[in-house]
Scaffold this motif. Sequence first.
Motif, PDB file in Angstrom:
ATOM      1  N   ALA A  60       0.842  -1.207   0.000  1.00 16.82           N
ATOM      2  CA  ALA A  60       0.000   0.000   0.000  1.00 16.82           C
ATOM      3  C   ALA A  60       0.875   1.254   0.000  1.00 16.82           C
ATOM      4  N   GLY A  61       2.030   1.182   0.684  1.00 13.84           N
ATOM      5  CA  GLY A  61       2.956   2.312   0.696  1.00 13.84           C
ATOM      6  C   GLY A  61       3.477   2.607  -0.698  1.00 13.84           C
ATOM      7  N   GLY A  62       3.792   1.555  -1.458  1.00 17.83           N
ATOM      8  CA  GLY A  62       4.219   1.734  -2.848  1.00 17.83           C
ATOM      9  C   GLY A  62       3.123   2.409  -3.662  1.00 17.83           C
ATOM     10  N   GLY A  63       1.874   1.985  -3.426  1.00 19.52           N
ATOM     11  CA  GLY A  63       0.733   2.582  -4.122  1.00 19.52           C
ATOM     12  C   GLY A  63       0.593   4.057  -3.793  1.00 19.52           C
ATOM     13  N   LEU A  64       0.770   4.401  -2.512  1.00 17.05           N
ATOM     14  CA  LEU A  64       0.659   5.800  -2.084  1.00 17.05           C
ATOM     15  C   LEU A  64       1.718   6.666  -2.753  1.00 17.05           C
ATOM     16  N   LEU A  65       2.927   6.120  -2.828  1.00 15.47           N
ATOM     17  CA  LEU A  65       4.034   6.851  -3.456  1.00 15.47           C
ATOM     18  C   LEU A  65       3.695   7.155  -4.915  1.00 15.47           C
ATOM     19  N   ALA A  66       3.168   6.154  -5.625  1.00 12.77           N
ATOM     20  CA  ALA A  66       2.805   6.349  -7.036  1.00 12.77           C
ATOM     21  C   ALA A  66       1.704   7.407  -7.163  1.00 12.77           C
ATOM     22  N   LEU A  67       0.706   7.358  -6.272  1.00 17.60           N
ATOM     23  CA  LEU A  67      -0.406   8.317  -6.323  1.00 17.60           C
ATOM     24  C   LEU A  67       0.082   9.739  -6.069  1.00 17.60           C
ATOM     25  N   ILE A  68       0.978   9.888  -5.081  1.00 15.32           N
ATOM     26  CA  ILE A  68       1.471  11.220  -4.740  1.00 15.32           C
ATOM     27  C   ILE A  68       2.281  11.807  -5.895  1.00 15.32           C
ATOM     28  N   VAL A  69       3.176  10.995  -6.469  1.00 15.57           N
ATOM     29  CA  VAL A  69       3.997  11.486  -7.584  1.00 15.57           C
ATOM     30  C   VAL A  69       3.096  11.886  -8.750  1.00 15.57           C
ATOM     31  N   PHE A  70       2.088  11.053  -9.028  1.00 13.41           N
ATOM     32  CA  PHE A  70       1.147  11.341 -10.120  1.00 13.41           C
ATOM     33  C   PHE A  70       0.429  12.668  -9.878  1.00 13.41           C
ATOM     34  N   TRP A  71      -0.074  12.867  -8.649  1.00 10.36           N
ATOM     35  CA  TRP A  71      -0.825  14.087  -8.338  1.00 10.36           C
ATOM     36  C   TRP A  71       0.052  15.324  -8.462  1.00 10.36           C
ATOM     37  N   MET A  72       1.287  15.207  -7.960  1.00  9.17           N
ATOM     38  CA  MET A  72       2.197  16.357  -8.043  1.00  9.17           C
ATOM     39  C   MET A  72       2.465  16.710  -9.504  1.00  9.17           C
ATOM     40  N   LEU A  73       2.657  15.693 -10.352  1.00  7.06           N
ATOM     41  CA  LEU A  73       2.879  15.943 -11.781  1.00  7.06           C
ATOM     42  C   LEU A  73       1.667  16.632 -12.404  1.00  7.06           C
ATOM     43  N   MET A  74       0.452  16.162 -12.040  1.00 13.65           N
ATOM     44  CA  MET A  74      -0.761  16.762 -12.601  1.00 13.65           C
ATOM     45  C   MET A  74      -0.900  18.224 -12.175  1.00 13.65           C
ATOM     46  N   MET A  75      -0.532  18.521 -10.918  1.00 14.25           N
ATOM     47  CA  MET A  75      -0.652  19.891 -10.421  1.00 14.25           C
ATOM     48  C   MET A  75       0.312  20.833 -11.131  1.00 14.25           C
ATOM     49  N   VAL A  76       1.446  20.288 -11.580  1.00 16.55           N
ATOM     50  CA  VAL A  76       2.471  21.128 -12.194  1.00 16.55           C
ATOM     51  C   VAL A  76       2.298  21.210 -13.708  1.00 16.55           C
ATOM     52  N   THR A  77       1.943  20.086 -14.347  1.00 15.57           N
ATOM     53  CA  THR A  77       2.005  20.052 -15.813  1.00 15.57           C
ATOM     54  C   THR A  77       0.715  20.484 -16.513  1.00 15.57           C
ATOM     55  N   THR A  78      -0.425  20.565 -15.801  1.00 13.09           N
ATOM     56  CA  THR A  78      -1.666  20.926 -16.507  1.00 13.09           C
ATOM     57  C   THR A  78      -2.193  22.286 -16.045  1.00 13.09           C
ATOM     58  N   ASP A  79      -2.915  22.947 -16.942  1.00  9.36           N
ATOM     59  CA  ASP A  79      -3.518  24.251 -16.624  1.00  9.36           C
ATOM     60  C   ASP A  79      -4.528  24.124 -15.491  1.00  9.36           C
ATOM     61  N   THR A  80      -5.376  23.086 -15.595  1.00 13.87           N
ATOM     62  CA  THR A  80      -6.401  22.876 -14.574  1.00 13.87           C
ATOM     63  C   THR A  80      -5.750  22.681 -13.212  1.00 13.87           C
ATOM     64  N   GLY A  81      -4.672  21.912 -13.195  1.00 16.27           N
ATOM     65  CA  GLY A  81      -3.972  21.648 -11.938  1.00 16.27           C
ATOM     66  C   GLY A  81      -3.430  22.923 -11.326  1.00 16.27           C
ATOM     67  N   ARG A  82      -2.786  23.751 -12.166  1.00 22.01           N
ATOM     68  CA  ARG A  82      -2.228  25.009 -11.640  1.00 22.01           C
ATOM     69  C   ARG A  82      -3.348  25.940 -11.178  1.00 22.01           C
ATOM     70  N   GLY A  83      -4.456  25.964 -11.944  1.00 22.63           N
ATOM     71  CA  GLY A  83      -5.593  26.812 -11.569  1.00 22.63           C
ATOM     72  C   GLY A  83      -6.197  26.379 -10.250  1.00 22.63           C
ATOM     73  N   ASN A  84      -6.366  25.048 -10.082  1.00 23.07           N
ATOM     74  CA  ASN A  84      -6.949  24.540  -8.846  1.00 23.07           C
ATOM     75  C   ASN A  84      -6.054  24.825  -7.653  1.00 23.07           C
ATOM     76  N   PHE A  85      -4.734  24.809  -7.893  1.00 22.16           N
ATOM     77  CA  PHE A  85      -3.825  25.068  -6.780  1.00 22.16           C
ATOM     78  C   PHE A  85      -4.034  26.485  -6.255  1.00 22.16           C
TER      79      PHE A  85
END
Lengths: 335, 152
Positions: A60-85
Amino acid sequence: MTQLDHGKFSRMTTTFHTLLALDVFVLFFSGYSLMFNDELWWMVGLMGGASGVSAVHRIAGGGLLALIVFWMLMMVTTDTGRGNFREILPSKGDFDAFIQDVQFLLGNADERHQNARQFAGGTADEIPLLTYIGKGVVFIFAIELALLTVSGILIWSKTGVMDIMATKTAAAAFVTFHGLLGVIMLMGVMFHIFEHGFHPALYPVEVKAFIPKSMIPEDHDDDTEGTGIERLELSPSWNMASTIVGAMTVIGIVSVLLGSLFDEGYPVPRELAIGGGPADILLTVGINMGVFVLLLGLVLQMYGNLLRVRWQKQLEQEASEPATATDGGHVESDD
Amino acid sequence: MSYREHLPETKGYPRTAIAINAVVALAVTALILWWAADFAVFYEELFRIQPVAEGANAGVGSDWTSGNQVAWLDFLIAITHAADVIMGVFILFMVFLHWGAFRRLAGRMRQPGDSGSSAVAADGGRVADEVATDDEAATGDDTVATDGGESR
């Protein structure tokens, strides 16, 4: 206007929320059956003993790590992500909302602040994306998850921390730090479950966390004042359910708090603590109640997804009906 | 996806960004965990007593003693205990705050079985089928007070 109210989150966000919740619940169940093993012995047994629990926790820890990295990438690389931040940054309104909530509880205010409203009603345009609690949850959980993930990766392999910490005790103390840190999140998730599951207008689950906003029609014709909550009927079971779960949430939070203090934590305790006695029975009952609240959260979150599936089927059915009405036939059945 | 036709346009995340970021996230995770496992997959160190440990307290179990003397780690644990208590008390306050606010909100809503209250008949009584649903709903909730109830 329905009980669904207005949509808030995109399909990606609702899916992510579900995956994160499932993963974090597994981490709680495996991690705290280890930390509070004398209170949750049955859970350790259920997951295959000490080695089974640590295997579940690591997966489950491995899964959490993958989810966190994915979310951080989405927040940085997409317009919607930056807007929501930008939307979740705290504002003065959030502080005012907290003060007004206290006033509302005391009876000095008639309405909750816009930044505190989970149930938006007819005037949703002024309601921000997240309540002040929602923002707090995002920030506190983000900091917690970051610290827990870093310390978790460091103790993933004992040799890893041993290299840094030089002694076995110090490495074991890091495990203690990881567990004590998680207690804050454990208590926060109990509150999160109560807050979103037991709002009288949204009980038993706040569906906008599960149904993407693309599937919820917005209706702005409503000119009526207020939130529209007066027009909703209270569920007959709300009173008893909110009382029982509220009490269990409070008992659960107090118990894991005391449990984390009693399990002093440092690998070799400074003072000899002798276990047993009535206090431990109370603690055992209390911690198990807290775990029950988490289990309830797991069930409610599955129920939220079930509602989404039903909602989607209903929309598809309604969309297909006018097209087939002319010949009176029905092309396909969604059921 | 015909049901979307009459729904408003909403801004979501681009599909390609989701796909690419998911793959990158999985790759980064695999790399971090491989590093955490010391670049070995199935390998676990055994903890053994080291009678030949060096230092001031040389001897059996000496590293347990010296491990307890890492001052900053001891402080870190103490401060985490404090954070647990402070956040715990704050979260308890938030639970009570919302519990209370929810009770006030519930008091404003139509009470269970009250949906027909607008359908009052001319003689002051209620329409027959409304009474039937009322009775049906009332059987299960004797404990609910009319004013929204009070806590215990």
